[in-house]
Motif scaffolding. Structure first.
Motif, PDB file in Angstrom:
ATOM      1  N   UNK A 144      38.116  34.083  46.625  1.00 50.32           N
ATOM      2  CA  UNK A 144      37.714  33.553  45.356  1.00 50.32           C
ATOM      3  C   UNK A 144      37.830  33.843  43.235  1.00 50.32           C
ATOM      4  N   UNK A 145      37.204  33.093  42.904  1.00 51.34           N
ATOM      5  CA  UNK A 145      37.554  32.942  41.886  1.00 51.34           C
ATOM      6  C   UNK A 145      36.818  34.797  41.586  1.00 51.34           C
ATOM      7  N   UNK A 146      37.615  36.031  41.564  1.00 51.29           N
ATOM      8  CA  UNK A 146      36.369  36.995  41.017  1.00 51.29           C
ATOM      9  C   UNK A 146      37.089  37.744  40.396  1.00 51.29           C
ATOM     10  N   UNK A 147      37.171  38.411  39.312  1.00 50.10           N
ATOM     11  CA  UNK A 147      37.822  39.475  38.131  1.00 50.10           C
ATOM     12  C   UNK A 147      37.841  40.826  39.269  1.00 50.10           C
ATOM     13  N   UNK A 148      39.083  40.905  39.691  1.00 47.92           N
ATOM     14  CA  UNK A 148      39.071  42.120  39.966  1.00 47.92           C
ATOM     15  C   UNK A 148      39.042  44.008  39.165  1.00 47.92           C
ATOM     16  N   UNK A 149      39.317  43.490  38.148  1.00 47.54           N
ATOM     17  CA  UNK A 149      39.227  44.650  36.923  1.00 47.54           C
ATOM     18  C   UNK A 149      37.635  45.236  36.375  1.00 47.54           C
ATOM     19  N   UNK A 150      36.933  43.106  36.297  1.00 44.77           N
ATOM     20  CA  UNK A 150      35.276  43.436  36.147  1.00 44.77           C
ATOM     21  C   UNK A 150      34.579  43.733  36.760  1.00 44.77           C
ATOM     22  N   UNK A 151      34.841  43.291  37.607  1.00 41.87           N
ATOM     23  CA  UNK A 151      33.889  43.821  38.561  1.00 41.87           C
ATOM     24  C   UNK A 151      32.383  42.876  38.814  1.00 41.87           C
ATOM     25  N   UNK A 152      33.346  40.742  37.749  1.00 36.91           N
ATOM     26  CA  UNK A 152      32.229  40.115  38.112  1.00 36.91           C
ATOM     27  C   UNK A 152      33.146  38.958  37.990  1.00 36.91           C
ATOM     28  N   UNK A 153      32.116  37.842  38.631  1.00 38.69           N
ATOM     29  CA  UNK A 153      32.908  36.461  38.675  1.00 38.69           C
ATOM     30  C   UNK A 153      33.943  36.269  37.863  1.00 38.69           C
ATOM     31  N   UNK A 154      35.731  35.759  37.541  1.00 41.31           N
ATOM     32  CA  UNK A 154      36.426  35.956  36.722  1.00 41.31           C
ATOM     33  C   UNK A 154      35.565  34.395  35.579  1.00 41.31           C
ATOM     34  N   UNK A 155      36.342  34.985  34.298  1.00 40.38           N
ATOM     35  CA  UNK A 155      35.697  34.455  33.055  1.00 40.38           C
ATOM     36  C   UNK A 155      36.017  32.490  32.928  1.00 40.38           C
ATOM     37  N   UNK A 156      35.380  31.952  32.667  1.00 39.43           N
ATOM     38  CA  UNK A 156      35.528  29.930  33.487  1.00 39.43           C
ATOM     39  C   UNK A 156      37.090  29.956  31.973  1.00 39.43           C
ATOM     40  N   UNK A 177      42.852  31.440  35.527  1.00 36.56           N
ATOM     41  CA  UNK A 177      43.512  30.956  36.455  1.00 36.56           C
ATOM     42  C   UNK A 177      42.697  30.361  37.816  1.00 36.56           C
ATOM     43  N   UNK A 178      41.972  31.495  38.044  1.00 36.29           N
ATOM     44  CA  UNK A 178      41.628  31.725  39.438  1.00 36.29           C
ATOM     45  C   UNK A 178      41.155  30.424  40.046  1.00 36.29           C
ATOM     46  N   UNK A 179      39.771  29.763  38.741  1.00 34.75           N
ATOM     47  CA  UNK A 179      39.095  28.546  38.824  1.00 34.75           C
ATOM     48  C   UNK A 179      39.881  27.410  39.235  1.00 34.75           C
ATOM     49  N   UNK A 180      40.859  27.230  38.719  1.00 36.83           N
ATOM     50  CA  UNK A 180      41.989  26.364  38.993  1.00 36.83           C
ATOM     51  C   UNK A 180      42.988  26.328  40.107  1.00 36.83           C
ATOM     52  N   UNK A 181      42.882  27.756  40.192  1.00 36.09           N
ATOM     53  CA  UNK A 181      43.660  27.934  41.825  1.00 36.09           C
ATOM     54  C   UNK A 181      42.388  27.992  43.447  1.00 36.09           C
ATOM     55  N   UNK A 182      41.488  28.158  42.511  1.00 33.44           N
ATOM     56  CA  UNK A 182      40.454  27.590  43.533  1.00 33.44           C
ATOM     57  C   UNK A 182      39.398  26.965  43.341  1.00 33.44           C
ATOM     58  N   UNK A 183      39.269  26.170  43.141  1.00 35.71           N
ATOM     59  CA  UNK A 183      38.439  24.742  42.604  1.00 35.71           C
ATOM     60  C   UNK A 183      36.398  24.856  43.035  1.00 35.71           C
ATOM     61  N   UNK A 184      36.429  26.415  42.888  1.00 39.59           N
ATOM     62  CA  UNK A 184      34.949  25.377  43.259  1.00 39.59           C
ATOM     63  C   UNK A 184      34.224  25.630  41.633  1.00 39.59           C
ATOM     64  N   UNK A 225      31.231  27.554  39.559  1.00 40.26           N
ATOM     65  CA  UNK A 225      30.749  28.615  40.061  1.00 40.26           C
ATOM     66  C   UNK A 225      28.876  28.674  40.102  1.00 40.26           C
ATOM     67  N   UNK A 226      28.892  27.655  40.166  1.00 39.41           N
ATOM     68  CA  UNK A 226      27.080  27.842  40.983  1.00 39.41           C
ATOM     69  C   UNK A 226      26.687  27.979  42.738  1.00 39.41           C
ATOM     70  N   UNK A 227      28.451  27.135  43.084  1.00 41.18           N
ATOM     71  CA  UNK A 227      28.121  27.231  44.465  1.00 41.18           C
ATOM     72  C   UNK A 227      28.894  28.612  44.761  1.00 41.18           C
ATOM     73  N   UNK A 228      28.505  29.563  43.501  1.00 38.55           N
ATOM     74  CA  UNK A 228      28.586  31.081  44.315  1.00 38.55           C
ATOM     75  C   UNK A 228      27.210  32.280  44.272  1.00 38.55           C
ATOM     76  N   UNK A 229      27.221  33.151  45.126  1.00 41.00           N
ATOM     77  CA  UNK A 229      26.000  33.509  44.799  1.00 41.00           C
ATOM     78  C   UNK A 229      25.659  35.087  43.237  1.00 41.00           C
ATOM     79  N   UNK A 230      24.846  35.261  43.777  1.00 42.41           N
ATOM     80  CA  UNK A 230      25.583  36.255  42.054  1.00 42.41           C
ATOM     81  C   UNK A 230      25.453  37.567  42.899  1.00 42.41           C
ATOM     82  N   UNK A 231      25.909  37.846  41.996  1.00 42.95           N
ATOM     83  CA  UNK A 231      26.789  39.681  42.587  1.00 42.95           C
ATOM     84  C   UNK A 231      25.323  40.874  41.999  1.00 42.95           C
ATOM     85  N   UNK A 232      25.843  41.639  42.523  1.00 39.95           N
ATOM     86  CA  UNK A 232      25.064  43.210  42.564  1.00 39.95           C
ATOM     87  C   UNK A 232      25.587  43.920  42.568  1.00 39.95           C
TER      88      UNK A 232
END
Length: 524
Positions: free
Chosen positions: A191-203, A206-213, A215-222
């Motif tokens: 998934x386009x998750x940033x393992x360093x910041x523990x948030x969804x990746x920045x716009x 490259x992960x949004x290109x590699x995993x084309x989904x 952002x609104x189709x992903x859950x809110x992170x807690x």
């Protein structure tokens, strides 16, 4: 994000739900970390429409969770005794759902081996950067493995109907809370998750290109240990859990297992002898355990889990049992011992080193290490070897593989591992524990409960509810050592020579042959 903490300590029982690969378990702990009640529902019937596929119906996971909760009340646990609930699950199992949270197709589990053949084309700049870094092959494999790309290629109708693309943890949390939220600590997958910041990746990632989904189709992170939601009326009706009961974000099963062992300091290592065998350490800093392999979110807030995997780890015990232990299976049916216990007794009679038999445990290869071409190997056969020798060599091979991971992690982190905790199903083998102590040349500490993943989730819950002010305080009270296995000097010396003189050289010598075999026999 509010933690919804409370300062009063009643009720104090802590419910952890652990949805693993083989079962769903509802586990009730007290504030001292003692297991007060346990119910288990086996997970069976994983299915494969094609070779390499491993799927399961999402509803089956949820129904099994409900059954596990309902069985608790039959053991005398009163729902009003519960201070809250925390969920931990198997990792990297994905479920696309509609707006009502209903699965659109069966879950693609972490064991699934399908690959996309039509993958996105990254921008020129990203392709050039990855080529310069020497990781183009790794990135391409990431995109082939990403379930989103397979679905876009083969089931675009599913993607068109998808409201949220959830991991199993997110799906079960939705069923409990009615909200599309998931824990930061559960985000292990493609998934386009940033393992360093523990948030969804920045716009711009490259992960949004590699995993084309979208952002609104992903859950809110807690964040881990924060309040994720509350039990709905519908969930109350199906599970028996009190309506409004607090749901606390925990983490994925391996991360919770490390916390449940109490291995939260940088000099402590933790081995999980599960379906996937892992060696884990925690760090406050972002340290890649292997180059370009990110550390995963820890069950300790603000920390990273540096993990080295043997993908088919203790699954190999099941493989061995199915292929070679028919006699022991029959004996187990008419005795007080399990098949694994009978095999363990036989392996214990074999001297360390298995009379020169050595196993390389790459029954299923890794993308980054040792490499996608890797295969398993057993070398050193002679006419004196028996099934018991092979079984002992299997246990030793897994330990050698994890020890190799420890050495790599120490080199990258600069930290020396001085304490070692072992948990998971394989930790019930006294032979495996002694082998581990001898290979690592460290005392092996066995936790007081085998339910360490559930205990880790319960620790997150205890901190959220104000029973303890922080995680170290909770670990100090709730984690206990049941047994300590000391290394045997004679065995340590032998294993050190075996590792240095043979094991470390095996992959380098065999990898060209593995590549030839991969070309001759495609795993597709």
């Amino acid at each position: 994000m509010s933690s919804d903490r409370t300062t009063h300590h009643s009720p104090e029982l802590l419910l952890a739900i652990d949805c693993g690969t083989q079962s769903v378990r509802a586990l009730v702990f007290d504030r001292q970390g003692q297991l007060k009640a346990r119910s288990q529902v086996s997970l069976e019937g994983y299915f494969s429409d094609q070779s390499g596929w491993v799927e399961q119906h999402g509803r089956y996971f949820w129904d099994s969770l409900c059954r596990a909760c309902q069985k608790l009340w039959q053991q005398g646990i009163q729902p009003e005794q519960l201070a809250g609930v925390a969920l931990t699950t198997q990792r990297a199992t994905v479920i696309p759902v509609d707006q009502q949270g209903e699965p659109i197709r069966p879950a693609i589990t972490w064991m699934d081996k399908r690959e996309a053949t039509d993958t996105p084309r990254l921008s020129f700049w990203w392709r050039a950067a990855f080529k310069f870094a020497g990781v183009s092959g790794t990135v391409k494999q990431f995109m082939r493995d990403a379930e989103i790309n397979w679905l876009n290629q083969h089931q675009p109708d599913v993607m068109a109907k998808t409201h949220k693309f959830l991991l199993l943890s997110g799906y079960l949390n939705y069923q409990l809370s009615g909200e599309f939220k998931d824990s930061v600590g559960a985000q292990v997958g493609y998934l386009p998750f940033d393992y360093k910041t523990h948030h969804w990746a920045k716009p711009s990632s490259w992960k949004w290109q590699a995993c084309p989904v979208k952002p609104e189709h992903l859950p809110e992170l807690v964040a881990v240990s924060e309040t994720l939601g509350h039990i709905t009326e519908a969930a109350h009706q199906q599970t028996g859990l009190p309506k409004g009961l607090t749901i606390v974000a925990a983490a994925a099963d391996k991360a919770c297992e490390t916390l449940g062992c109490g291995a939260i300091k940088s000099h402590q290592g933790q081995i999980s002898y599960g379906t996937t065998a892992t060696f884990n350490t925690l760090s406050k800093h972002y340290i890649e355990p292997l180059r370009y392999l990110p550390p995963y979110p820890a069950a300790l807030p603000g920390h990273y889990t540096c993990e080295y995997q043997i993908y088919r780890g203790y699954w190999m015990v099941s493989w061995f049992k199915q292929q070679f232990a028919h006699k022991e299976v029959q004996q187990a049916e008419s005795s007080e011992y399990s098949t694994e216990q009978l095999l363990d007794q036989q392996a214990a009679k074999i001297k360390p080193g298995a009379d020169g038999l050595m196993l390389q445990p790459y029954w299923s290869p890794g993308v980054r290490y040792p490499g996608p071409e890797a295969r398993g190997a057993i070398i050193g056969f002679n006419d004196s070897h028996t099934r018991a020798h092979i079984y002992r060599a299997l246990l030793e091979g897994i330990s050698f593989g994890l020890y190799q991971g420890k050495l790599k992690m120490q080199k990258r982190s600069g930290q020396t591992i001085r304490e070692l905790f072992v948990s998971g199903g394989g930790a019930q083998s006294q032979t495996a524990l002694q082998i581990t102590a001898d290979v690592f040349n460290l005392p092996v500490k066995l936790p007081h409960t085998f339910e360490t993943s559930g205990l880790g989730a319960a620790i997150n819950l205890a901190v959220n509810r104000g029973i303890y002010p922080d995680h170290p305080s909770a670990v100090n009270v709730m984690c206990h050592v049941k047994q300590e296995i000391l290394p045997i000097a004679e065995n340590v010396a032998l294993y050190k020579k075996m590792h240095r003189n043979v094991y470390q050289k095996l992959y380098r010598r065999l990898s060209p042959l593995y590549r030839q075999l991969s070309e001759l026999f495609s795993r597709q």
